[in-house]
Design an enzyme around this catalytic site. Structure first.
Site, mmCIF file in Angstrom:
data_model
loop_
_atom_site.group_PDB
_atom_site.id
_atom_site.type_symbol
_atom_site.label_atom_id
_atom_site.label_comp_id
_atom_site.label_asym_id
_atom_site.label_seq_id
_atom_site.Cartn_x
_atom_site.Cartn_y
_atom_site.Cartn_z
ATOM 1 N N SER A 81 0.856 -1.179 0.000
ATOM 2 C CA SER A 81 0.000 0.000 0.000
ATOM 3 C C SER A 81 0.893 1.230 0.000
ATOM 4 C CB SER A 81 -0.934 -0.013 1.201
ATOM 5 O OG SER A 81 -0.178 -0.122 2.367
ATOM 6 N N LEU A 82 0.268 2.381 -0.105
ATOM 7 C CA LEU A 82 1.063 3.589 -0.322
ATOM 8 C C LEU A 82 1.101 4.474 0.910
ATOM 9 C CD1 LEU A 82 -0.291 4.515 -3.863
ATOM 10 C CD2 LEU A 82 1.998 3.690 -3.340
ATOM 11 N N LYS A 115 -4.762 8.984 -8.685
ATOM 12 C CA LYS A 115 -5.079 7.894 -7.759
ATOM 13 C C LYS A 115 -6.584 7.713 -7.767
ATOM 14 C CE LYS A 115 -4.018 6.190 -3.139
ATOM 15 N NZ LYS A 115 -5.368 5.773 -2.759
ATOM 16 N N ARG A 136 -7.536 -7.181 -3.418
ATOM 17 C CA ARG A 136 -6.251 -7.036 -2.747
ATOM 18 C C ARG A 136 -6.237 -7.785 -1.408
ATOM 19 N NH1 ARG A 136 -4.264 -3.879 1.213
ATOM 20 N NH2 ARG A 136 -2.056 -3.389 1.136
ATOM 21 N N GLU A 173 -6.959 -0.799 -10.811
ATOM 22 C CA GLU A 173 -8.062 -0.346 -9.971
ATOM 23 C C GLU A 173 -9.382 -0.544 -10.709
ATOM 24 O OE1 GLU A 173 -6.867 0.795 -7.145
ATOM 25 O OE2 GLU A 173 -8.388 2.045 -6.184
ATOM 26 N N LYS A 289 5.558 7.625 -8.529
ATOM 27 C CA LYS A 289 6.435 6.454 -8.440
ATOM 28 C C LYS A 289 7.799 6.775 -9.037
ATOM 29 C CE LYS A 289 2.411 3.467 -9.010
ATOM 30 N NZ LYS A 289 1.578 2.749 -9.972
ATOM 31 N N CYS A 406 -46.835 31.901 -2.398
ATOM 32 C CA CYS A 406 -45.495 32.488 -2.331
ATOM 33 C C CYS A 406 -45.136 32.839 -0.886
ATOM 34 C CB CYS A 406 -45.433 33.732 -3.211
ATOM 35 S SG CYS A 406 -43.848 34.578 -3.087
ATOM 36 N N CYS A 409 -44.993 36.958 -0.787
ATOM 37 C CA CYS A 409 -46.106 37.877 -1.026
ATOM 38 C C CYS A 409 -47.450 37.177 -0.886
ATOM 39 C CB CYS A 409 -45.986 38.512 -2.412
ATOM 40 S SG CYS A 409 -46.305 37.343 -3.741
ATOM 41 N N CYS A 429 -44.081 40.985 -6.415
ATOM 42 C CA CYS A 429 -43.553 40.211 -5.291
ATOM 43 C C CYS A 429 -42.212 40.803 -4.855
ATOM 44 C CB CYS A 429 -43.381 38.756 -5.701
ATOM 45 S SG CYS A 429 -42.593 37.769 -4.417
HETATM 46 S S1 IVH Z 1 0.303 1.536 -6.931
HETATM 47 C C1 IVH Z 1 2.707 -0.791 -3.445
HETATM 48 N N1 IVH Z 1 -1.048 3.098 -8.484
HETATM 49 O O1 IVH Z 1 -4.039 3.064 -3.903
HETATM 50 C C2 IVH Z 1 1.429 -0.110 -3.745
HETATM 51 N N2 IVH Z 1 -2.124 2.364 -6.496
HETATM 52 O O2 IVH Z 1 -2.586 2.604 -1.047
HETATM 53 C C3 IVH Z 1 1.136 -0.123 -5.195
HETATM 54 N N3 IVH Z 1 -4.422 3.165 -6.249
HETATM 55 O O3 IVH Z 1 -4.506 -0.234 -2.925
HETATM 56 C C4 IVH Z 1 -0.083 0.627 -5.508
HETATM 57 N N4 IVH Z 1 -4.496 4.296 -8.129
HETATM 58 O O4 IVH Z 1 -6.166 0.766 -4.534
HETATM 59 C C5 IVH Z 1 -1.068 2.414 -7.333
HETATM 60 N N5 IVH Z 1 -2.110 4.464 -10.016
HETATM 61 C C6 IVH Z 1 -2.133 3.792 -8.870
HETATM 62 C C7 IVH Z 1 -3.271 3.749 -8.028
HETATM 63 C C8 IVH Z 1 -3.215 3.039 -6.846
HETATM 64 C C9 IVH Z 1 -5.174 3.935 -7.045
HETATM 65 C C10 IVH Z 1 -4.863 2.627 -4.932
HETATM 66 C C11 IVH Z 1 -4.858 1.130 -4.866
HETATM 67 C C12 IVH Z 1 -3.971 0.763 -3.708
HETATM 68 C C13 IVH Z 1 -3.887 2.048 -2.960
HETATM 69 C C14 IVH Z 1 -2.522 2.159 -2.327
#
Ligand code: IVH
Length: 666
Positions: A81-82, A115, A136, A173, A289, A406, A409, A429
């Site tokens: 996750s990010l 995103k 996921r 996604e 990225k 109204c 009025c 009015c």
């Molecule tokens: S890359 C290692 N790219 O964001 C993580 N994620 O918190 C790789 N998401 O669960 C994820 N757009 O649901 C990536 N262009 C994108 C994305 C994306 C949406 C969501 C995805 C993921 C969450 C990460």
């Protein structure tokens, strides 16, 4: 039999190509009927010869039996996750950390992607064939939703090209477009079911249906943004991967871009905050990225969050709150505009407590009631919208009804045949008079130095209650108001005086607030009749010939001028010296845009559609409602209509609001 086999193969490949063109490339090459005819032929062929059915046949997208439970599946490589950042500073700090961990003089490039707010999925392809798709889950183990994913038309059942790898996990996604989200909620509410609070939940709920037929009925879409395990293909950078995925039939977000400095990345993120409302899907940030895979590997991850990526995030654009009261405002043409007072709630980082509600029909179609918890949606700087009630256990008891009289009025409210708006028919009015005045100083007469607040104060003090009153106003009276001094009062009076003769006939007509007569029709009318006397003498038949008119409008105008009070108003204004004869200034303007023709659709951020129209027309452009071959460009705001698709089909250029502003600045 062998001819059946080759025909089936031919149909399959054609249909799959057309699906790709339509859902991934957004460039359909055949019409729906052609697609359907071929689909039906393949279906019939397969029914006759079941042995011809292949897993990548478009007929196999739907029709799998409902399942009891989703199987757990382990992803071949984990789905992380990010880590998020929310400010410019933390973004730059991250980039500095990245640089520190790599060699200090090593160039680092970044890839940006919107995103999308949906849910992450993992698609496994074996020798080009889609064999399994999973959510996921916890990143290691997800749920097998293959049969449901197969119903999403933008997910290829077979990868394009001959050079397919023996194995690959494609990550992306699944999301629901906003237009589809609104439609789904309208349908759910109509069926007395609970609407979904936001597009993300709608997508997740749709994908986790036990019955794939339900998933198939939901407008889901997909964007690929990366790969997991892969064998038989070598990929060196993320950017290369995106291009490779695109070549192999996967939809890639068209706004992905590669940038070579963090400053450029920060700038792009800022711009996206504004641009994001123009999309037909919700994005809650930008993913950044590090492009190079070798650099990614060296940076590694911390608690399943890669050091090589960040999500630049904004506040959500939808929220749930209590609708406390539905109020009514009477507009300048007497239209009753309902609006909502809500318990303040933060949406998209801004506190929101009011929303417009359009009209009675709209309120009841969405089934919004006073006391309900409602879903509020905000897009950019535009006024928030109420999407619908938030849950099945409503608190509101009474469906909404427009008042019969109204609120200001007491006149009996009317709703003309074929119109959606209720109106107060009383021209005297108070609210209507006030709105007329505000409109006059801001619109047709454009009086500098007298704004909405001043008009409201003058109205409250009883000093100005009609257009003629405005022209009887004295400097001494203005000096008694808060905020006016010698200079500003003198200036305001001068501006009012100047407007007597400066405002052309067509704009005076516009200022009279005849229902249905906007800027262009007022101009057409002024040019056609030439003077107010001719207008008073005109018959409905004569006026029906005015460009943009028809029998109903013509009738309405004739009625307006037949009314005694209105005639008195016209006489008074004429005595004051306002223009009641057409001249040069009522001609269509010659300007840099003469000869061009624009269409405006959707909600603009920095101006109303009407203002945009006026600005274009002031430069000589024509503004029309329909896209045709003659259209020069289509200006697209937020939540645009079908005109965008028409424009694309007709090859007409599409202009964003920024493009429009540039055009107007020329
Ligand atoms: S890359 C290692 N790219 O964001 C993580 N994620 O918190 C790789 N998401 O669960 C994820 N757009 O649901 C990536 N262009 C994108 C994305 C994306 C949406 C969501 C995805 C993921 C969450 C990460």
């Amino acid at each position: 039999m062998s001819s059946s086999r080759s025909r089936a193969e031919e149909l399959r490949s054609k249909l799959n190509r057309w699906l790709h063109e339509y859902h991934v490339l957004d460039e359909p090459s055949v019409d729906d009927a052609t697609y359907d005819r071929h689909y039906d032929e393949l279906l019939a062929l397969e029914q006759e010869h079941p042995e011809l059915v292949t897993p990548d046949s478009p007929t196999q997208r739907v029709g799998a039996p409902a399942s009891e439970k989703f199987q757990k599946v382990r992803h071949l490589t984990s789905m992380g996750s990010l880590e998020k950042v929310t400010t410019d500073e933390s973004l730059v700090k991250w980039a500095e950390d990245v640089q520190k961990r790599l060699d200090s003089d090593e160039p680092v490039a970044f890839v940006l992607e919107p995103k999308i707010d949906g849910l992450a999925i993992n698609l496994t392809y074996e020798n080009g064939l889609f064999t399994r798709g999973a959510t996921r889950g916890d990143g290691e183990i997800g749920e097998d939703v293959t049969v449901n994913l197969r119903t999403i038309p933008s997910i290829p059942l077979r990868m394009l090209g001959d050079d397919v790898p023996s194995l690959i996990e494609v990550r992306g996604e699944v999301y629901m477009p906003l237009s589809g989200f609104r439609q789904l909620n309208e349908r759910l509410v109509a069926e007395d079911k609970k609407p979904t609070p936001n597009p993300r939940n709608a997508a997740a709920g749709s994908l986790r249906q036990k019955n794939p037929a339900i998933t198939a009925s939901r407008p889901l879409s997909f964007w690929a943004y990366g790969v997991g395990a892969h064998e038989g293909v070598e990929l060196r950078t993320h950017w290369e991967t995106l291009q490779w995925l695109k070549q192999h039939g996967f939809p890639i977000n068209p706004f992905a871009e590669r940038l070579e400095s963090i400053e450029a990345v920060a700038k792009a993120c800022q711009e996206w905050e504004r641009k994001r409302t123009k999309l037909d899907y919700e994005i809650d940030g930008i993913v950044i990225k590090v492009d190079d895979y070798d650099q990614q590997r060296r940076l590694g991850a911390l608690h399943s969050r890669p050091r090589w990526a960040r999500a630049f995030k904004w506040a959500p654009m939808t929220a749930t709150t209590r609708l406390e009261k539905i109020m009514i405002r009477v507009g300048r043409t007497g239209a009753l505009n309902p609006w909502a007072i809500m318990k303040p709630v933060t949406v998209g980082g801004v506190s929101v407590s009011r929303a417009t509600l359009h009209n009675e029909e709209d309120i009841n179609r969405k089934d919004i009631r006073e006391g309900d918890d409602v879903i509020v949606q905000r897009a950019g700087d535009v006024i928030p919208q109420i999407v619908g009630p938030a849950g099945p256990h409503r608190r509101g008891t009474k469906p909404f009804k427009m008042p019969t009289h109204c609120p200001l009025c007491g006149a009996e409210i009317v709703k003309p045949e074929g119109e959606v708006m209720h109106r107060c028919p009383n021209r005297a009015c108070p609210s209507r008079g006030l709105e007329t005045l505000i409109n006059w100083v801001q619109g047709p007469a454009d009086i500098d130095g007298v704004g909405e607040q001043t008009v409201r104060t003058l109205w409250d003090k009883g000093l100005v209650r009609s257009l003629p009153d405005l022209y009887r106003l004295t400097k001494e009276q203005l000096l008694e108001l808060d905020g006016f001094g010698e200079i500003s009062a003198t200036n305001a009076i001068q501006q009012i005086e100047a407007s007597r003769t400066r405002v052309p006939f067509s704009r005076v007509l516009l200022g009279l607030n005849i229902a249905g007569i906007g800027w262009v029709l007022a101009q057409n009318l002024a040019r056609h009749v030439g003077s107010v006397d001719a207008l008073i003498a005109a018959t409905p038949e004569e006026l029906a010939d005015v460009e943009g008119f028809g029998p109903d409008r013509a009738e309405g105008v004739v009625e307006w001028f037949a009314d005694e009070d209105n005639r008195r108003l016209v006489d008074e204004l004429r005595a004051i010296g306002l223009n009641f004869e057409a001249d040069e200034s009522d001609r269509p303007v010659e300007g840099p845009l003469t000869g061009s023709q624009y269409v405006i659709t959707g909600t603009l951020e920095s101006m109303s559609r009407e203002q945009a129209r006026e600005a274009l027309e002031a430069l000589g452009a024509k503004v029309s409602d329909n896209v045709s071959k003659k259209t020069t460009g289509v200006v697209v705001g937020e939540s645009p209509g079908s005109k965008v698709a028409k424009a694309q089909k007709a090859g007409v250029p599409i202009l964003a609001e920024d493009d429009l502003k540039q055009l107007l600045a020329r």
